[in-house]
Scaffold this active site. Structure first.
Site, PDB file in Angstrom:
ATOM      1  N   ASP A  67       0.803  -1.216   0.000  1.00  0.00           N
ATOM      2  CA  ASP A  67       0.000   0.000   0.000  1.00  0.00           C
ATOM      3  C   ASP A  67       0.842   1.276   0.000  1.00  0.00           C
ATOM      4  OD1 ASP A  67       0.890  -0.605   2.572  1.00  0.00           O
ATOM      5  OD2 ASP A  67      -1.097  -0.928   3.385  1.00  0.00           O
ATOM      6  N   ASN A 136      -8.001  -3.244  13.990  1.00  0.00           N
ATOM      7  CA  ASN A 136      -9.385  -3.550  13.600  1.00  0.00           C
ATOM      8  C   ASN A 136      -9.423  -4.733  12.622  1.00  0.00           C
ATOM      9  OD1 ASN A 136      -8.323  -2.410  11.305  1.00  0.00           O
ATOM     10  ND2 ASN A 136      -9.797  -0.741  11.144  1.00  0.00           N
ATOM     11  N   HIS A 138      -7.573  -4.948   9.911  1.00  0.00           N
ATOM     12  CA  HIS A 138      -7.276  -4.610   8.508  1.00  0.00           C
ATOM     13  C   HIS A 138      -5.984  -5.279   8.038  1.00  0.00           C
ATOM     14  CE1 HIS A 138      -5.057  -0.638   9.678  1.00  0.00           C
ATOM     15  NE2 HIS A 138      -4.150  -1.527   9.335  1.00  0.00           N
TER      16      HIS A 138
HETATM   17  C1  F6R Z   1       1.361  -1.731   6.179  1.00  0.00           C
HETATM   18  C2  F6R Z   1       0.014  -2.234   6.222  1.00  0.00           C
HETATM   19  C3  F6R Z   1      -0.811  -2.264   7.469  1.00  0.00           C
HETATM   20  C4  F6R Z   1      -0.049  -2.748   8.697  1.00  0.00           C
HETATM   21  C5  F6R Z   1      -0.960  -2.800   9.919  1.00  0.00           C
HETATM   22  C6  F6R Z   1      -0.199  -3.180  11.175  1.00  0.00           C
HETATM   23  O1  F6R Z   1       1.880  -1.808   4.874  1.00  0.00           O
HETATM   24  O2  F6R Z   1      -0.448  -2.615   5.213  1.00  0.00           O
HETATM   25  O3  F6R Z   1      -1.928  -3.091   7.256  1.00  0.00           O
HETATM   26  O4  F6R Z   1       0.482  -4.022   8.452  1.00  0.00           O
HETATM   27  O5  F6R Z   1      -1.550  -1.556  10.116  1.00  0.00           O
HETATM   28  O6  F6R Z   1       0.688  -2.158  11.474  1.00  0.00           O
HETATM   29  P1  F6R Z   1       1.777  -2.291  12.633  1.00  0.00           P
HETATM   30  O7  F6R Z   1       2.772  -3.277  12.183  1.00  0.00           O
HETATM   31  O8  F6R Z   1       2.363  -0.897  12.744  1.00  0.00           O
HETATM   32  O9  F6R Z   1       1.041  -2.715  13.859  1.00  0.00           O
END
Ligand code: F6R
Length: 248
Positions: A67, A136, A138
């Site tokens: 992303d 959440n 995602h």
């Molecule tokens: C990053 C991404 C997000 C993260 C997610 C967890 O490229 O796509 O989905 O993997 O927000 O983030 P962290 O690792 O900071 O807890």
């Protein structure tokens, strides 16, 4: 699903880096799907260390990132391209021309999504996709309720995600409200998926995603339907899931 439970964040990173390097050793021309966020930072650091020791090469590999924020340039310190350059690409022997991140400054969002899907297709798909998971549920920026059947698309970020990202920007108004993300369809078509999680604050969502029902309200739950998922997490992040697995 294969689960690796580790003691702490450092050992989680080491295990995940081992899996990524095994992939590169077995198939040097691998297409790696990569993620940003705080969880992979230590994994990339470990890979760089092994590269510096001469144990690991990236010179045959290509990458495609999950992303990118819409509106941020490649050299913006909060852009995901900048993150990848500074946390990995600048330190290993991967040809930058073969590292791909959506273009946050593209003027036509629809065209950019189409272009990015074309890039992934032209590389022959993803061999190993690294994923973190949001609080959440995602995955990439596929937020709760997003359609499962999408490829790369532009999303409006959930308020909770904007809140979580605020820490990286000076003021809340600077936090981008939209982002390009690979869709769940693209992610699910990767040959192998490596999910990495760390910390108590992820325990509840990890248990829901991997032991609860598959639902668009928790995008990560779709991974239950993928035939080749490896979950690597520390005790703090996995303990609720492990308790549920024991009950079943
Ligand atoms: C990053 C991404 C997000 C993260 C997610 C967890 O490229 O796509 O989905 O993997 O927000 O983030 P962290 O690792 O900071 O807890």
């Amino acid at each position: 699903m294969q689960i690796f439970l580790t003691e702490d964040y450092t050992s989680m990173c080491r295990k995940a880096a081992n899996i990524l390097s095994a992939q590169l050793i077995m198939k040097p021309e691998s297409v790696l799907g990569l993620a940003t966020g705080s969880t992979p930072v230590g994994i990339y650091r470990q890979l760089i260390e092994w590269h510096n020791k001469g144990d690991l090469n990236f010179n045959g590999a290509s990458s495609v990132n999950l992303d990118e924020y819409q509106g941020l340039s490649a050299d913006h310190p909060q852009s995901y391209r900048y993150f990848m350059d500074t946390n990995l690409f600048d330190h290993v022997d991967m040809d930058k021309a073969r590292t791909h991140v959506p273009n946050g400054l593209a003027t036509n969002a629809k065209e950019e999504c189409k272009r990015y899907n074309g890039v992934i297709r032209a590389m022959g798909g993803i061999d190993l996709q690294l994923l973190g998971m949001g609080h959440n549920g995602h995955i990439g920026f596929n937020e709760p309720g997003d359609a499962f059947e999408l490829e790369t698309h532009l999303v409006e970020l959930a308020e909770t995600t904007i809140q979580a990202n605020t820490r990286f920007f000076e003021k809340k108004e600077d936090v981008p409200t939209h982002a390009y993300t690979m869709g769940m369809k693209t992610i699910m078509s990767a040959q192998k998926i490596l999910v990495v999680v760390s910390g108590e604050d992820k325990a509840e969502i990890v248990a829901k995603a991997f032991a609860g029902p598959v639902t668009p309200e928790i995008p990560g739950s779709l991974l239950q339907l993928h035939p080749n998922v490896i979950l690597v997490g520390d005790k703090a992040a996995l303990h609720l899931l492990m308790e549920q697995e024991e009950v079943q």
